[in-house]
Design an enzyme around this catalytic site. Structure first.
Site, PDB file in Angstrom:
ATOM      1  N   VAL A  12       0.664  -1.081   0.206  1.00  0.00           N
ATOM      2  CA  VAL A  12      -0.038  -0.100  -0.092  1.00  0.00           C
ATOM      3  C   VAL A  12       0.610   1.199  -0.012  1.00  0.00           C
ATOM      4  O   VAL A  12       0.075   2.377   0.003  1.00  0.00           O
ATOM      5  CB  VAL A  12      -0.940   0.023   1.218  1.00  0.00           C
ATOM      6  CG1 VAL A  12      -2.070  -1.088   1.116  1.00  0.00           C
ATOM      7  CG2 VAL A  12      -0.248   0.128   2.637  1.00  0.00           C
ATOM      8  N   THR A  35       6.623   1.616   2.657  1.00  0.00           N
ATOM      9  CA  THR A  35       8.098   1.897   2.528  1.00  0.00           C
ATOM     10  C   THR A  35       8.276   3.302   1.587  1.00  0.00           C
ATOM     11  O   THR A  35       9.123   4.123   1.672  1.00  0.00           O
ATOM     12  CB  THR A  35       8.833   0.646   1.983  1.00  0.00           C
ATOM     13  OG1 THR A  35       8.556  -0.468   2.795  1.00  0.00           O
ATOM     14  CG2 THR A  35      10.145   0.714   1.898  1.00  0.00           C
ATOM     15  N   SER A  42     -15.961 -12.006  14.593  1.00  0.00           N
ATOM     16  CA  SER A  42     -16.793 -11.010  13.889  1.00  0.00           C
ATOM     17  C   SER A  42     -17.571 -11.832  12.909  1.00  0.00           C
ATOM     18  O   SER A  42     -18.487 -11.488  12.227  1.00  0.00           O
ATOM     19  CB  SER A  42     -16.028 -10.043  13.161  1.00  0.00           C
ATOM     20  OG  SER A  42     -15.042 -10.494  12.294  1.00  0.00           O
ATOM     21  N   LYS A  46     -12.851  -4.718   5.507  1.00  0.00           N
ATOM     22  CA  LYS A  46     -13.882  -5.638   5.099  1.00  0.00           C
ATOM     23  C   LYS A  46     -14.815  -4.981   3.887  1.00  0.00           C
ATOM     24  O   LYS A  46     -14.913  -5.775   3.130  1.00  0.00           O
ATOM     25  CB  LYS A  46     -14.809  -5.992   6.351  1.00  0.00           C
ATOM     26  CG  LYS A  46     -14.060  -6.645   7.267  1.00  0.00           C
ATOM     27  CD  LYS A  46     -14.810  -6.977   8.673  1.00  0.00           C
ATOM     28  CE  LYS A  46     -14.240  -7.719   9.643  1.00  0.00           C
ATOM     29  NZ  LYS A  46     -14.777  -7.722  10.938  1.00  0.00           N
TER      30      LYS A  46
END
Ligand SMILES: Nc1ncnc2c1ncn2[C@@H]1O[C@H](COP(=O)(O)OP(=O)(O)O)[C@@H](O)[C@H]1O
Ligand SMILES: [Mg+2]
Length: 804
Positions: free
Chosen positions: A389, A392, A703, A746
């Site tokens: 994502v 770094t 969940s 989610k």
């Protein structure tokens, strides 16, 4: 008569003295009633589980346990051992104990001082408690024996062989397993006994052992033992690899050192080297010029003198020279700091990364604070999110934005404090730790230093705790005087800008986490990925593969298809890889003389990348009753998972498979109870089997309660759950839907999987704020307060009404 009596009295007195407790003296051996036929003496164990067929050492300390053991020895009676639910509890009552245990005989009894008594117990057979009985100064229970499972058949045989193989593998990897153990394992002919033996040897929590003890079904027991053993073997193998690798690195360093010395000697022989005197003069010059603080310089000068006095050949001289070279090369001087220009920093951040508005704003705020107060104690930024994502690369970008040097220290698998802080100089070939090494590579002590994957930091072991060394590195109170073991002098790290990255927060040791300002990067939507690909990834891959812009183009539809059909990830790492593969195939064609420009469209992908890697599983899976689509949070982003419920003849039990975690099991139990209550269905002639198949998703966390409930209700009603609905939420036994975590991840996962309606707990509604608008637009949300709403939405209104 007299004599007889006194001898009885003496015996009672003995027992009482040995038992060393006031209540035992009151009881005394004489007063004890015999036990009923089906009853045995019970000793609670805090933290150990006894298995049939095995001898285990047991230490008893509690007065009642000591008395129980002595009574058992005296009567040559079997003793039942039961695990406590809470190991710290001193006074246990019947309901504090698990109800299944192993009974065995005490084959040795050694009374040690201090009230501890050591027993060797030969485990004999499993039992189940029927009822605890009153009237003895220790625990007594009437019990039923659990017959040893003897089922055969190919199912069992196959698992038995597999277990033997895995056990052999484990024994091989264990550094100090007794030699004959392998032979014993191979010679065993009872699957149940082997499972028990392995269970006994496994290095797992007592609760897990207890679960193995309670697995009466042989096939299940073998599966459980196999799973635990396989995990163990993996750990053993990795730790062995790490050991081998460290040894190898160390050997290499030593070898390099020796070779360097030899080279120096050879050059000298050949008259090619500078002579020692000028070499030393050179070294002295660089030490003087390094800009060390006063104290350090004094120390270095002293070492310099020592080196001059020393014989040329000595090993110590070479060690000293290396140290002086290292020390002289470190960036001691504080170079003048360029002021941070927020506007141009903003520009750089925008140049390097698409989107990430909130993240960039947080970074700029952080930089603004630093700008206003450069010597202040700013917290350490920590980027948290799934792989790919941009964690770094954001760090690199910050360095560029502030005109600082960038260095990265990979912390994954750092087990040894010395990796952070260095080895002492007394070892041949020892070096500074990776912090000081990174500082030297950067050539600046005011650069950006990225502590990459700080959540993968190994636990401290034999060689000290790496996280406590890091804590010192990051502590503004201490890091101006950071002491590396090799350097042996203080180095000032206070102007370094530390940035950490992690996949998950909860494996970062607490004190470290407290130092950090966390910025979450949860992942990208398909639109965002498309933009990132168009603006960054394609350009970069063109360059990497030696293509000029204009020679090859990839259509938006093709990129979209790569995103949807060839990758399933929160970040863009695989996307970039697949784009690279597509461009390489174009480069190949151009090299073979194809006309440019080559245009790649979605229909070309099949020929280049092969069949689609991800199909929409959702519609296919959920077309039958009993399957619900759940949403899970994982360290690599969100994922969907299918919960399958089915019905088999039985007696009202709940069967759970798919290596579920404990919390998930409790959720399933709650879902079943709730389903029984809300549907009024009598389930005493069937067993309900709940399975969570998605292979790689860690299946813990509560969940999945709503999804489990819905799967069961769907099964009982014979109506499938809508295939375009996914859900997450914890449930209470009264049917309330309770909030969960990881909403953004989610929701994005649901979108990736082609879901159109997402059901969330009402109390999570506020978390949608973090979800990009483009994703929210495409989804319908249903906020649940009670499970009935979930049934209404996803199974059908009439159903819910009928069942109420
Ligand atoms: N928002 C973005 N804009 C442009 N490129 C991005 C973005 N996010 C990630 N990337 C690119 O994706 C690749 C993977 O990022 P990286 O920093 O290695 O991820 P991480 O450290 O989070 O695993 C890098 O080449 C990075 O530049
Ligand atoms: Mg990274």
């Amino acid at each position: 008569m007299d004599r007889h009596l006194s001898s009885e009295a003496l015996e009672g007195g003995d027992a009482a003295r040995a038992a060393s407790g006031p209540e035992s003296r009151r009881g005394g051996a004489l007063a004890l009633r015999p036990l009923p036929e089906d009853a045995i003496i019970v000793i609670p164990l805090r933290n150990a589980v006894l298995f049939p067929g095995l001898i285990a050492p047991v230490t008893v300390g509690r007065a009642s346990s000591v008395l129980a053991a002595q009574e058992a020895v005296r009567r040559e009676a079997k003793v039942g051992f039961l695990l406590q639910r809470d190991p710290s509890q001193d006074e246990v009552r019947p309901h504090d104990l698990r109800q299944v245990g192993t009974a065995g005989r005490i084959v040795r009894y050694v009374a040690a001082g201090e009230g501890a008594h050591h027993l060797a117990v030969q485990g004999e057979s499993r039992f189940r408690v029927l009822e605890f009985l009153e009237g003895w100064p220790f625990m007594v229970a009437s019990i039923a024996w659990v017959p040893e499972a003897t089922a055969g058949g190919t199912n069992i045989e196959a698992r038995f062989l597999q277990l033997k193989e895995k056990a052999a593998e484990a024994i091989e990897l264990l550094p100090n397993a007794p030699g004959e153990l392998a032979g014993v394992v191979q010679a065993m002919d009872s699957p149940g006994a082997l499972a028990d033996m392995v269970a006994n040897l496994l290095d797992v929590k007592a609760a897990e052992k207890q679960a193995l003890l309670e697995a009466f079904d042989l096939e299940q027991r073998l599966d459980k033992v196999l799973a635990l053993l396989a995990a163990r073997v993996e750990v053993l193998r990795i730790s062995k690899e790490i050991g081998d690798k460290t040894r190898k690195e160390f050997d290499e360093r030593q070898r390099e050192h020796v070779l360097r010395e030899q080279k120096r000697q050879i050059e000298k022989e050949l008259g090619e080297a500078e002579d020692t005197a000028s070499e030393i003069a050179e070294l002295r010059k660089s030490v003087e010029a390094a800009g060390m603080p006063e104290e350090t310089l004094k120390h270095a000068r002293k070492e310099m003198k020592r080196l001059e006095r020393m014989g040329e050949q000595s090993g110590e001289a070479s060690m000293l020279r290396t140290w002086l070279e290292w020390t002289a090369e470190l960036p001691w001087k504080a170079e003048p700091q360029k002021a941070i220009d927020i506007a141009s920093a903003r520009k750089v951040l925008d140049e390097d990364h698409y989107g990430l508005e909130k993240v960039k704003r947080r970074i700029l705020e952080y930089l603004a604070v630093r700008k206003l107060n450069p010597e202040g104690k700013s917290p350490i930024l920590c980027f948290v999110g799934p792989p790919g994502v941009g964690k770094t690369s954001l760090g690199q970008s910050i360095a560029r934005a502030t005109d600082r040097k960038f260095q990265r220290v990979a912390l994954g698998g750092t087990h040894d404090e010395a990796e952070i802080r260095g080895h002492r100089r007394t070892y041949i070939g020892s070096l500074p730790g990776n912090i000081i090494q990174a500082i030297r590579r950067a050539g600046s002590r005011a650069g950006v230093l990225m502590l990459d994957e700080i959540d993968k930091l190994g636990a401290g072991g034999f060689h000290g705790d790496p996280s406590s060394a890091l804590l010192e590195v990051l502590d503004p109170e201490q890091n101006s005087k950071f002491r590396d073991n090799y350097l042996g002098v203080d180095f000032d790290l206070s102007r370094v800008m530390f940035i950490a990255t992690a996949n998950v927060l909860d494996t970062i040791p607490g004190p470290l986490r407290d130092r950090m300002e966390v910025i979450h990067l949860p992942g990208y939507t398909a639109e965002e990925k498309l933009e990132i690909a168009k603006k960054y990834l394609v350009k970069r891959q063109l360059e990497t593969n030696g293509l000029k812009p204009g020679q090859t183009t990839i259509s938006d539809a093709a990129i979209g298809a790569i995103i949807a059909d060839y990758t399933r990830e929160a970040g863009v790492r695989n996307l970039e890889r697949e784009i690279g593969a597509v461009l390489r195939s174009a480069a190949m064609k151009i090299a073979e003389g194809a006309a440019t420009p080559i245009v790649i469209d979605a229909r070309d992908l099949h020929g280049i990348l092969g069949a689609r890697k991800f199909e929409s599983e959702v519609a296919q899976r959920t077309s039958v009753p009993g399957v619900a689509t759940g949403l899970a949070w994982t360290p690599v982003g969100g994922d969907i998972l299918f919960i399958e419920a089915s019905r088999v003849p039985g007696s009202g039990k709940l069967i759970l498979t798919g290596q579920l975690g404990d919390v998930m099991k409790e959720s399933a139990q709650a879902a079943l109870t709730l389903a029984k209550n809300t549907t009024g269905e009598a389930l005493d002639k069937v067993d309900l089997h709940v399975h969570v198949p998605a292979g790689a998703t860690p299946k813990d966390g509560p969940s999945a309660g709503v999804a489990m409930y819905l799967a069961i209700v769907s099964l009982l009603s014979g109506k499938p759950v809508r295939s375009d609905v996914a859900m997450t939420g914890e449930i209470s036994l009264r049917g309330l839907v309770l909030p969960i975590g990881g909403v953004k991840e989610k929701v994005l996962a649901a979108l990736r999987a082609g879901i159109t309606t997402v059901m969330l707990p009402k109390r999570n509604e506020k978390d949608l704020e973090d979800v990009p608008a483009s994703a929210k637009e495409k989804l319908e949300f249903v906020f649940l307060e009670r499970v009935e709403q979930a049934v209404e939405t996803a199974v059908g209104k009439s159903e819910a009404a009928r069942r109420q």
